[in-house]
Design a protein around this motif. Structure first.
Motif: not given
Length: 101
Positions: A37, A53, A72, A74, A77, A80
């Motif tokens: 990511f 990303k 996207m 959580g 995220q 990432a």
């Protein structure tokens, strides 16, 4: 510390070459698509890192999260951010090839 850190953000130019491109990211992290990511690192110093990303509508999670209003997830995220944080941590050791993040 909160007062000191408030409002302090690294400056970086989105048009400049990234600090890490996706090839360097893959040399640093063990992750691979579809669970990589981080596409590039825009800023990196001893205390801060900024990664990017590139998200497109072709991402598999958009099919069901949420139909008609894609978001996207959580947890992805957070993953990432953890991957970008791993690059920051590995940048602080002398032998990053001996560590997995």
């Amino acid at each position: 510390m909160k007062i000191k850190e408030k409002g302090v953000a690294p400056n970086f130019d989105l048009n400049k070459e990234p600090v890490y491109d996706v090839v360097k990211v893959q040399e640093t992290l063990p992750h691979r698509p579809p669970f990589l990511f981080v596409d590039k690192v825009l800023h990196l110093d001893q205390e801060r890192v900024v990664g990017m990303k590139n998200v497109t509508m072709n991402e598999p999670f958009f099919v069901s999260h949420f139909p008609g209003a894609p978001v996207m997830p959580g947890v992805l995220q957070i993953e990432a951010m953890a991957q970008v944080g791993g690059i920051l941590v590995l940048n602080t050791v002398d032998d990053p090839e001996n560590y997995l993040t």
